[in-house]
Design a protein around this motif. Structure first.
Motif, PDB file in Angstrom:
ATOM      1  N   LEU A  27     -20.121  99.452 -12.109  1.00  0.00           N
ATOM      2  CA  LEU A  27     -21.441 100.478 -12.517  1.00  0.00           C
ATOM      3  C   LEU A  27     -21.178 102.160 -12.366  1.00  0.00           C
ATOM      4  O   LEU A  27     -21.526 102.857 -12.853  1.00  0.00           O
ATOM      5  CB  LEU A  27     -22.614 100.252 -11.950  1.00  0.00           C
ATOM      6  CG  LEU A  27     -23.291  98.796 -12.380  1.00  0.00           C
ATOM      7  CD1 LEU A  27     -24.519  98.580 -11.554  1.00  0.00           C
ATOM      8  CD2 LEU A  27     -23.706  98.884 -13.754  1.00  0.00           C
ATOM      9  N   GLU A  28     -19.986 102.298 -11.665  1.00  0.00           N
ATOM     10  CA  GLU A  28     -19.730 103.682 -11.477  1.00  0.00           C
ATOM     11  C   GLU A  28     -19.478 104.552 -12.454  1.00  0.00           C
ATOM     12  O   GLU A  28     -19.722 105.870 -12.492  1.00  0.00           O
ATOM     13  CB  GLU A  28     -18.481 103.791 -10.242  1.00  0.00           C
ATOM     14  CG  GLU A  28     -18.767 103.198  -8.757  1.00  0.00           C
ATOM     15  CD  GLU A  28     -17.883 103.434  -7.880  1.00  0.00           C
ATOM     16  OE1 GLU A  28     -18.065 104.009  -6.818  1.00  0.00           O
ATOM     17  OE2 GLU A  28     -16.752 102.978  -8.268  1.00  0.00           O
ATOM     18  N   ARG A  29     -18.794 104.141 -13.535  1.00  0.00           N
ATOM     19  CA  ARG A  29     -18.584 104.863 -14.545  1.00  0.00           C
ATOM     20  C   ARG A  29     -19.672 105.384 -15.382  1.00  0.00           C
ATOM     21  O   ARG A  29     -19.943 106.334 -16.011  1.00  0.00           O
ATOM     22  CB  ARG A  29     -17.396 104.317 -15.607  1.00  0.00           C
ATOM     23  CG  ARG A  29     -17.829 102.833 -16.239  1.00  0.00           C
ATOM     24  CD  ARG A  29     -16.754 102.352 -17.038  1.00  0.00           C
ATOM     25  NE  ARG A  29     -16.938 101.189 -17.288  1.00  0.00           N
ATOM     26  CZ  ARG A  29     -17.037 100.662 -18.673  1.00  0.00           C
ATOM     27  NH1 ARG A  29     -17.034 101.467 -19.738  1.00  0.00           N
ATOM     28  NH2 ARG A  29     -17.749  99.495 -18.829  1.00  0.00           N
ATOM     29  N   PHE A  30     -20.846 104.363 -15.432  1.00  0.00           N
ATOM     30  CA  PHE A  30     -21.994 104.713 -16.102  1.00  0.00           C
ATOM     31  C   PHE A  30     -22.839 105.780 -15.119  1.00  0.00           C
ATOM     32  O   PHE A  30     -23.504 106.707 -15.849  1.00  0.00           O
ATOM     33  CB  PHE A  30     -22.810 103.444 -16.419  1.00  0.00           C
ATOM     34  CG  PHE A  30     -22.152 102.426 -17.315  1.00  0.00           C
ATOM     35  CD1 PHE A  30     -21.844 102.628 -18.407  1.00  0.00           C
ATOM     36  CD2 PHE A  30     -21.738 101.345 -16.586  1.00  0.00           C
ATOM     37  CE1 PHE A  30     -21.247 101.558 -19.233  1.00  0.00           C
ATOM     38  CE2 PHE A  30     -21.253 100.279 -17.205  1.00  0.00           C
ATOM     39  CZ  PHE A  30     -20.806 100.587 -18.529  1.00  0.00           C
ATOM     40  N   PHE A  31     -22.623 105.483 -13.867  1.00  0.00           N
ATOM     41  CA  PHE A  31     -23.450 106.599 -12.991  1.00  0.00           C
ATOM     42  C   PHE A  31     -22.413 108.031 -13.210  1.00  0.00           C
ATOM     43  O   PHE A  31     -23.342 109.020 -13.570  1.00  0.00           O
ATOM     44  CB  PHE A  31     -23.157 106.276 -11.609  1.00  0.00           C
ATOM     45  CG  PHE A  31     -23.243 107.382 -10.690  1.00  0.00           C
ATOM     46  CD1 PHE A  31     -24.715 107.845 -10.472  1.00  0.00           C
ATOM     47  CD2 PHE A  31     -22.296 107.958  -9.837  1.00  0.00           C
ATOM     48  CE1 PHE A  31     -24.985 109.044  -9.700  1.00  0.00           C
ATOM     49  CE2 PHE A  31     -22.729 108.953  -8.975  1.00  0.00           C
ATOM     50  CZ  PHE A  31     -24.195 109.512  -8.741  1.00  0.00           C
ATOM     51  N   LEU A  36     -27.058 105.766 -15.923  1.00  0.00           N
ATOM     52  CA  LEU A  36     -27.522 104.622 -15.086  1.00  0.00           C
ATOM     53  C   LEU A  36     -28.918 105.075 -14.509  1.00  0.00           C
ATOM     54  O   LEU A  36     -29.319 105.862 -13.882  1.00  0.00           O
ATOM     55  CB  LEU A  36     -26.392 104.412 -14.112  1.00  0.00           C
ATOM     56  CG  LEU A  36     -26.459 103.182 -13.265  1.00  0.00           C
ATOM     57  CD1 LEU A  36     -26.137 102.147 -14.127  1.00  0.00           C
ATOM     58  CD2 LEU A  36     -25.580 103.332 -12.000  1.00  0.00           C
ATOM     59  N   LEU A  37     -29.835 104.037 -14.967  1.00  0.00           N
ATOM     60  CA  LEU A  37     -31.168 104.075 -14.457  1.00  0.00           C
ATOM     61  C   LEU A  37     -31.407 103.003 -13.393  1.00  0.00           C
ATOM     62  O   LEU A  37     -31.082 101.830 -13.647  1.00  0.00           O
ATOM     63  CB  LEU A  37     -32.084 103.887 -15.656  1.00  0.00           C
ATOM     64  CG  LEU A  37     -31.985 104.811 -16.910  1.00  0.00           C
ATOM     65  CD1 LEU A  37     -32.980 104.342 -18.006  1.00  0.00           C
ATOM     66  CD2 LEU A  37     -32.332 106.271 -16.581  1.00  0.00           C
ATOM     67  N   PRO A  94     -28.546 104.469 -24.839  1.00  0.00           N
ATOM     68  CA  PRO A  94     -27.321 104.599 -24.188  1.00  0.00           C
ATOM     69  C   PRO A  94     -27.288 104.141 -22.663  1.00  0.00           C
ATOM     70  O   PRO A  94     -26.561 104.528 -21.935  1.00  0.00           O
ATOM     71  CB  PRO A  94     -27.220 106.152 -24.525  1.00  0.00           C
ATOM     72  CG  PRO A  94     -28.752 106.706 -24.649  1.00  0.00           C
ATOM     73  CD  PRO A  94     -29.398 105.417 -25.075  1.00  0.00           C
ATOM     74  N   TRP A  95     -28.523 103.879 -22.440  1.00  0.00           N
ATOM     75  CA  TRP A  95     -28.886 103.498 -20.919  1.00  0.00           C
ATOM     76  C   TRP A  95     -28.271 102.318 -20.455  1.00  0.00           C
ATOM     77  O   TRP A  95     -28.311 101.223 -20.979  1.00  0.00           O
ATOM     78  CB  TRP A  95     -30.461 103.774 -20.584  1.00  0.00           C
ATOM     79  CG  TRP A  95     -30.949 105.020 -21.071  1.00  0.00           C
ATOM     80  CD1 TRP A  95     -31.762 105.012 -22.214  1.00  0.00           C
ATOM     81  CD2 TRP A  95     -30.951 106.307 -20.386  1.00  0.00           C
ATOM     82  NE1 TRP A  95     -32.095 106.352 -22.242  1.00  0.00           N
ATOM     83  CE2 TRP A  95     -31.510 107.175 -21.284  1.00  0.00           C
ATOM     84  CE3 TRP A  95     -30.114 106.716 -19.274  1.00  0.00           C
ATOM     85  CZ2 TRP A  95     -31.625 108.455 -20.963  1.00  0.00           C
ATOM     86  CZ3 TRP A  95     -30.345 108.014 -19.062  1.00  0.00           C
ATOM     87  CH2 TRP A  95     -30.891 108.828 -19.847  1.00  0.00           C
ATOM     88  N   VAL A  96     -28.023 102.104 -19.335  1.00  0.00           N
ATOM     89  CA  VAL A  96     -27.810 100.881 -18.379  1.00  0.00           C
ATOM     90  C   VAL A  96     -28.773 100.767 -17.268  1.00  0.00           C
ATOM     91  O   VAL A  96     -28.977 101.596 -16.520  1.00  0.00           O
ATOM     92  CB  VAL A  96     -26.356 100.953 -17.724  1.00  0.00           C
ATOM     93  CG1 VAL A  96     -26.201  99.573 -17.179  1.00  0.00           C
ATOM     94  CG2 VAL A  96     -25.561 100.855 -19.124  1.00  0.00           C
TER      95      VAL A  96
END
Length: 102
Positions: A27-31, A36-37, A94-96
Motif C-alpha cells: 500500500l505504500e506506493r498508494f500512500f 490512500l484513504l 482513483p482512491w484505495v
C-alpha cells in the motif's frame, strides 16, 4: 445468497468481491501518491467504497468531517509500517480505501 446479501446493491457485491487483505508494503506506493484513504473501524469498508463510487457526496462529506474517513497521514503510515497490522483494501479509482481489522 443469504438474506443479508439480497439487501445489498450489485455495486456493493462487486466491491465486496474485490476487497482483499493486503500488507502495508503493497500500500505504500498508494500512500506516496496521496490516494490512500483510511476508513475507521466503525464503518463498513465496502459501504464506504460504494458511497465513493456512487458519488454520494453528502455521506462522504459527513465521514470526512467526522474523521471517520481521511487521507492516510504520515503518522498513520509510520504506525502501519512499524506494526504491519491486518489491513483490508478495495480500489475505487482513483482512491484505495483501507481499513485495519483485528
Amino acid at each position: 445468497m443469504t438474506s443479508n446479501e439480497a439487501a445489498h446493491s450489485p455495486l456493493y457485491l462487486s466491491l465486496l468481491a474485490e476487497t482483499a487483505q493486503i500488507g502495508w508494503p503493497e500500500l505504500e506506493r498508494f500512500f506516496a501518491r496521496g490516494i490512500l484513504l483510511h476508513v475507521a473501524r466503525d464503518l463498513d469498508l465496502v459501504s464506504v467504497a460504494e458511497a465513493i463510487a456512487s458519488d454520494d457526496t453528502t455521506q462522504v462529506t459527513q465521514w470526512l468531517a467526522s474523521g471517520l474517513l481521511e487521507r492516510i497521514q504520515a503518522e498513520t503510515a509510520a504506525d502501519f509500517a512499524a506494526r504491519d497490522p491486518e489491513l483490508w483494501a478495495v480500489v475505487v479509482s482513483p482512491w484505495v480505501c483501507v481499513q485495519e481489522r483485528g
